[in-house]
Scaffold this motif. Structure first.
Motif, PDB file in Angstrom:
ATOM      1  N   CYS A 263      -9.144  -8.451  -3.479  1.00 23.96           N
ATOM      2  CA  CYS A 263      -8.379  -7.600  -2.557  1.00 23.96           C
ATOM      3  C   CYS A 263      -9.061  -6.248  -2.390  1.00 23.96           C
ATOM      4  O   CYS A 263      -9.099  -5.679  -1.295  1.00 23.96           O
ATOM      5  CB  CYS A 263      -6.954  -7.398  -3.082  1.00 23.96           C
TER       6      CYS A 263
ATOM      7  N   GLU B  61      -3.494  -7.286  -2.888  1.00 23.20           N
ATOM      8  CA  GLU B  61      -3.424  -7.026  -1.439  1.00 23.20           C
ATOM      9  C   GLU B  61      -3.445  -5.503  -1.212  1.00 23.20           C
ATOM     10  O   GLU B  61      -4.227  -4.810  -1.815  1.00 23.20           O
ATOM     11  CB  GLU B  61      -2.199  -7.700  -0.816  1.00 23.20           C
ATOM     12  N   GLY B  62      -2.569  -4.988  -0.369  1.00 25.18           N
ATOM     13  CA  GLY B  62      -2.591  -3.552  -0.077  1.00 25.18           C
ATOM     14  C   GLY B  62      -2.316  -2.673  -1.280  1.00 25.18           C
ATOM     15  O   GLY B  62      -2.630  -1.473  -1.275  1.00 25.18           O
TER      16      GLY B  62
ATOM     17  N   HIS C  95      -4.725  -0.069  -2.879  1.00 23.81           N
ATOM     18  CA  HIS C  95      -4.930   1.286  -2.359  1.00 23.81           C
ATOM     19  C   HIS C  95      -4.223   2.351  -3.207  1.00 23.81           C
ATOM     20  O   HIS C  95      -4.534   3.541  -3.095  1.00 23.81           O
ATOM     21  CB  HIS C  95      -4.391   1.411  -0.927  1.00 23.81           C
TER      22      HIS C  95
ATOM     23  N   PRO D  96       0.836  -1.188   0.000  1.00 19.35           N
ATOM     24  CA  PRO D  96       0.000   0.000   0.000  1.00 19.35           C
ATOM     25  C   PRO D  96       0.878   1.248   0.000  1.00 19.35           C
ATOM     26  O   PRO D  96       2.078   1.162   0.268  1.00 19.35           O
ATOM     27  CB  PRO D  96      -0.768  -0.114   1.317  1.00 19.35           C
TER      28      PRO D  96
ATOM     29  N   GLU E 194     -12.281  -6.655  -0.236  1.00 14.96           N
ATOM     30  CA  GLU E 194     -11.938  -6.830   1.183  1.00 14.96           C
ATOM     31  C   GLU E 194     -11.653  -5.498   1.861  1.00 14.96           C
ATOM     32  O   GLU E 194     -11.889  -5.324   3.053  1.00 14.96           O
ATOM     33  CB  GLU E 194     -10.672  -7.702   1.311  1.00 14.96           C
ATOM     34  N   ARG E 195     -11.109  -4.576   1.079  1.00 19.06           N
ATOM     35  CA  ARG E 195     -10.653  -3.301   1.646  1.00 19.06           C
ATOM     36  C   ARG E 195     -11.602  -2.136   1.353  1.00 19.06           C
ATOM     37  O   ARG E 195     -11.289  -0.989   1.684  1.00 19.06           O
ATOM     38  CB  ARG E 195      -9.250  -2.997   1.109  1.00 19.06           C
TER      39      ARG E 195
END
Lengths: 108, 137
Positions: free
Chosen positions: B100, B44-45, B48, B14, B103-104
């Motif tokens: 991903c 994943e991150g 962002h 991220p 999830e965020r």
């Protein structure tokens, strides 16, 4: 001859696995490959003359091309004149050059 | 450029946490400046990085307002990478991992970024001249 660009982003004093990555560079060189070890981010810290990282010195002596990202060096106030023998400051362009040339490029 | 290279990148970091995301953007900027085609898989991150609702802010501790703080926003860098590549004859194919992102709560991203899945990275890499996976560990 296979070409490898190994990107080392970690300081061996904070990550013990870094020296295994250095050994990979030496093993690939010993096996006949063209190898560049590119130090970036905190990975440039052992490039200082006086850091006395034996494993990195062995990489230099093995014939692996060892270079350090000039931007990362500037961020950490490490001057070119402070680099250990056999290590040169270069632009990150070197990594893109290697990718474009088809070198196997591995990040650590 | 008559025969531009195509490079694939995978990133899972991220923004605002690691120098890896900064180095990642530096690599993209160089390649985009050369007119290369860029295939990016953010997971994943990393999803962002293109989040549209990132906001600049001042810093009360330093006594700075928004303008003075001039806070960097990676969503702007994503847009600039896309624009730089286009200006130089290249293109950016940026895929966010949909799982991903869900999830965020990353439901709004900047223009030029699309949803996909892990299999897309295989497709992106297969369609590229070379690939770099920027692993977190």
């Amino acid at each position: 001859m296979s070409s490898f660009m190994l990107i080392s982003s970690r300081d061996p004093f904070e990550c013990g696995d870094t020296e295994n990555f250095y050994r990979l560079a030496v093993d690939l060189k010993t096996g006949g490959s063209d190898v560049t070890l590119f130090l970036v981010q905190n990975g440039v810290l052992p490039a200082r003359d006086g850091a006395e990282n034996l494993a990195l010195r062995q990489v230099v002596h093995s014939g692996v091309r060892v270079v350090a990202d000039e931007f990362s060096l500037r961020e950490r106030a490490v001057g070119r004149s402070e680099l250990a023998d056999g290590i040169a400051a270069v632009s990150l362009e070197r990594v893109v050059d290697a990718l474009a040339a088809g070198a196997k490029t591995i990040w650590h | 450029m008559s025969n531009p290279k195509t490079l694939a990148f995978a990133i899972m970091d991220p923004p605002f946490e690691s120098a890896r995301s900064t180095t990642f953007f530096r690599l993209l900027e160089i390649a985009a400046g050369r007119g290369y085609n860029l295939n990016v898989f953010a997971y994943e991150g990393g999803v962002h990085l293109s989040f549209e609702q990132q906001k600049a802010h001042g810093n009360g501790v330093h006594g700075t307002d928004v303008e003075t703080e001039h806070h960097p926003l990676p969503k702007i860098w994503v847009g600039e990478i896309i624009a730089t590549a286009k200006k130089n004859g290249g293109a950016v194919n940026w895929v966010n991992c949909g799982l991903c992102a869900d999830e965020r709560g990353i439901d709004k991203v900047v223009e030029g970024v699309r949803r996909g899945g892990p299999a897309d990275f295989w497709k992106l890499a297969a369609a590229s001249d070379n690939s770099l996976v920027i692993g977190t560990r």
